[in-house]
Design a protein around this motif. Structure first.
Motif, short mmCIF file in Angstrom:
data_model
loop_
_atom_site.label_atom_id
_atom_site.label_comp_id
_atom_site.label_asym_id
_atom_site.label_seq_id
_atom_site.Cartn_x
_atom_site.Cartn_y
_atom_site.Cartn_z
N GLY A 58 5.22 -10.37 -2.84
CA GLY A 58 5.34 -9.55 -1.91
C GLY A 58 4.00 -8.94 -1.11
O GLY A 58 3.98 -8.31 -0.28
N GLY A 59 2.92 -9.61 -1.94
CA GLY A 59 1.61 -9.15 -1.12
C GLY A 59 0.90 -8.08 -1.57
O GLY A 59 0.14 -7.52 -1.01
N LEU A 60 1.38 -7.40 -2.71
CA LEU A 60 0.99 -6.08 -3.21
C LEU A 60 0.02 -6.22 -4.31
O LEU A 60 -0.62 -5.37 -4.30
N ALA A 80 -3.72 0.06 -1.56
CA ALA A 80 -4.02 1.36 -2.12
C ALA A 80 -3.71 2.56 -1.06
O ALA A 80 -3.19 3.75 -1.61
N GLY A 81 -4.01 2.44 0.09
CA GLY A 81 -3.85 3.49 1.21
C GLY A 81 -2.04 4.10 1.14
O GLY A 81 -1.88 5.04 1.21
N LEU A 82 -1.29 2.85 1.13
CA LEU A 82 -0.02 3.14 1.13
C LEU A 82 0.51 3.84 0.16
O LEU A 82 1.41 4.88 0.18
N LEU A 86 2.42 7.65 -0.27
CA LEU A 86 3.48 7.87 -0.65
C LEU A 86 3.25 8.94 -1.84
O LEU A 86 4.19 9.84 -2.01
N ALA A 87 2.06 9.06 -2.75
CA ALA A 87 1.98 9.84 -3.72
C ALA A 87 1.92 11.45 -3.09
O ALA A 87 2.62 12.20 -3.58
N CYS A 172 -8.27 8.33 4.40
CA CYS A 172 -7.26 8.31 3.32
C CYS A 172 -6.79 9.53 3.18
O CYS A 172 -7.48 10.45 2.75
N LEU A 173 -5.29 9.73 3.39
CA LEU A 173 -4.85 11.00 2.99
C LEU A 173 -4.65 11.51 1.46
O LEU A 173 -4.04 10.61 0.79
N ASP A 174 -5.47 12.42 1.05
CA ASP A 174 -5.30 12.75 -0.06
C ASP A 174 -4.10 13.44 -0.76
O ASP A 174 -3.76 14.45 -0.29
N TRP A 175 -3.45 12.82 -1.90
CA TRP A 175 -2.01 13.18 -2.28
C TRP A 175 -2.17 14.79 -2.85
O TRP A 175 -1.27 15.42 -2.57
#
Length: 230
Positions: A58-60, A80-82, A86-87, A172-175
């Motif tokens: 799947g390319g992950l 990693a950004g994805l 999601l986190a 990058c959105l910090d979880w």
């Protein structure tokens, strides 16, 4: 959705609990063996190998060989950004698997996000760079001439970074903070400099990053939190 990217396939790959644990373990930025990832996921080595084959297809994740050993790592900064996004969504919606404790507090304060700094101190750094005019957010995100001077003062080789493939700067959105921290090749280079300068050390077997007393003092001097409210 009949046309366009197949988000269902990516979602199904990440959505399996064992595969989610494998991907989370690789967010530490260290390549791990199938046996090590089996321990992280709580499955047998054979089952882990099956999950890794699907993630690779799947390319992950990507395999890396060193001698007789085979390691796995996240395929890219984009993956990693994805996962970090999601986190953040899961944390914001209250979907957590454990009660908060001392380890959680340390992760929120400072941790590694694949290859760059994340957590409260990373957000402080991002906000400080914006307030100082080192980062321009008016048209995407760009490093300004003032930012170039700041990076030169910290010993970051921008010419080498710009010659590379990954984007120089990326939000990058910090979880944990649900605000932006700095990713991209510049975020990676800065974290590398903090390690070289002895400001930080990584906690073994964890994504937690510990600042030394002197390191935290120098970090706060370079990226003052007071600018956040300016």
């Amino acid at each position: 959705m009949k046309d366009g990217p197949d988000i269902a396939r990516i979602a199904s790959l990440i959505g399996d609990p064992a595969r989610a644990n494998i991907l989370s373990a690789l967010m530490g930025g260290v390549a791990l063996t199938a046996a090590e990832l089996a321990g992280e996921a709580g499955v047998t080595p054979q089952t882990a190998s099956s999950h890794l084959a699907k993630l690779e297809e799947g390319g992950l994740v990507v395999p890396r060989r060193q001698g007789r050993h085979k390691y796995f790592a996240l395929a890219s900064d984009e993956v990693a950004g994805l996962l970090e996004g999601l986190a953040g969504l899961a944390a914001h919606r209250g979907h957590t698997r454990t009660r908060r404790g001392p380890r959680d507090a340390a992760m929120r304060h400072a941790r590694v996000c694949y290859n760059h700094l994340a957590g409260d101190l990373a957000v402080q750094m991002f906000d400080s760079l914006v307030a100082e005019g080192a980062l321009d957010l008016d048209h995407g995100i760009t490093l300004t001439p003032k930012g170039e001077a700041v990076m030169a003062g910290l010993g970051v080789d921008l010419a080498t970074l710009r010659a590379g493939r990954p984007a120089l700067v990326r939000e990058c959105l910090d979880w944990s903070e649900r605000r932006s921290h700095l990713g991209g090749s510049l975020g990676r280079a800065l974290f590398g400099r903090f390690l070289e300068l002895g400001w930080v050390r990584r906690e073994e077997g964890s994504r937690v990053v510990r600042f030394t007393g002197e390191g935290l003092r120098r970090f706060n001097a370079a990226f003052p939190r007071a600018l956040e409210a300016a």
